[in-house]
Scaffold this motif. Structure first.
Motif: not given
Length: 324
Positions: A119, A123, A164-170, A172, A200
């Motif tokens: 993460e 980010r 799933a975490m990276t997808a929340r940050h836009g 891949r 994802t």
């Protein structure tokens, strides 16, 4: 008129070795990135690192050296680099910042810290406008002697959580398969791939790593093209004909020391080795690949600029015409 998306080109920074004597000072970074731009590449892939002597290997170091992420982007544009396309993370490398000696995605006890570390870079990629977090998919075969069903399931769960975490940050997530992968057989790999969320988690095709492992890269792409989100381009100067990837210390004994045959260098410039480039370019075109094509000079001999210039010529005069 039909709008057909084309692949985009970039260059990896992993050839500019971080350390106490090289690529540590701002003028060295400026020279390297200006060379990249002069060779016709205006996008780069960063490589995650650790320690203050790795100036572009950690977001904290970039902020410390450039003042802010915005100023980092400004300096990149000043040097001819328009964007950071992606970042490569090998969680099995030790990290001073996360205080570990390497994380294993097949060990559920490592998942929380691995997700935390990933993460940090997701980010940063989102802030800098990058698109893909490329992660080493699996530990080498020699670490566990292959992967049983339990470890395969643990690895899949780990990367599904990261995806799933990276997808929340836009951003891949693309899994990078290397020559030491314990899932070398295609059927076994495909069965594991079925455990990964196709929305994802994608794949990063590495032309040299797959060739060293004995794969036909074009055929591999055609089989898995729906999941391929990222591509690394470099040539393979030899293949692992003796199956030495199963050795417990293959990363050093085979990939660095050359194994029983004493291979001096596994990776080469485009067109100097065993990758069938016309077949690969045809497969990329026919499957409609429109992601990043990241050229590498990994293991390149010095001076690094010479390797980059040779690759730039091959991209311009060989690969790009094949995609036209």
């Amino acid at each position: 008129m039909t709008d057909v998306r084309q692949p985009r080109w970039g260059y990896a920074t992993n050839q500019w070795k971080a350390g106490f004597t090289g690529f540590a000072r701002m003028e060295q970074q400026e020279r390297a990135l200006k060379t990249t731009a002069a060779c016709g590449f205006d996008a780069i892939e960063l490589t995650a690192g650790t320690g203050r002597w790795d100036p572009m290997g950690r977001p904290e170091n970039i902020v410390q050296n450039f003042g802010s992420v915005d100023h980092f982007k400004l300096k990149l544009r000043e040097w001819g680099i328009q964007r950071v396309a992606s970042l490569f993370l090998d969680p099995q490398q030790m990290s001073f910042e996360e205080l570990h000696h390497g994380l294993d995605c097949t060990d559920r006890g490592h998942h929380a810290l691995l997700l935390q570390q990933a993460e940090v870079f997701a980010r940063f990629l989102a802030e800098v406008g990058g698109e893909v977090l490329v992660v080493r998919a699996l530990p080498p075969h020699g670490k566990h002697g292959g992967l049983d069903a339990e470890r395969q399931a643990a690895a899949a769960d780990c990367w599904n959580a990261v995806g799933a975490m990276t997808a929340r940050h836009g951003v891949r997530t693309a899994l990078h398969l290397d020559a030491l992968s314990p899932l070398r057989e295609l059927d076994a790999f495909e069965a594991w791939l079925a455990q990964l969320d196709p929305a994802t988690v994608g794949l990063a095709l590495d032309t040299a790593e797959l060739t060293i492992a004995g794969h036909d890269v074009a055929a591999w792409l055609r089989r898995f093209h729906a999941r391929v989100w990222h591509v690394h381009l470099k040539d393979a100067l030899a293949t692992d004909t003796l199956g030495e990837y199963v050795a417990p210390n293959a990363e050093r004994a085979l990939m660095k020391a050359g194994g029983q045959r004493g291979i001096a260098r596994w990776f080469g410039e485009i067109g100097t080795g065993q990758v069938d480039w016309p077949a690969l370019m045809k497969a990329l075109s026919e499957t409609g690949y429109a992601g990043w094509l990241i050229v590498e000079s990994d293991q390149g001999p010095g001076p690094q600029a010479a390797s980059m210039m040779q690759n730039a010529w091959s991209v311009r005069h060989v690969l790009q015409p094949l995609l036209a």
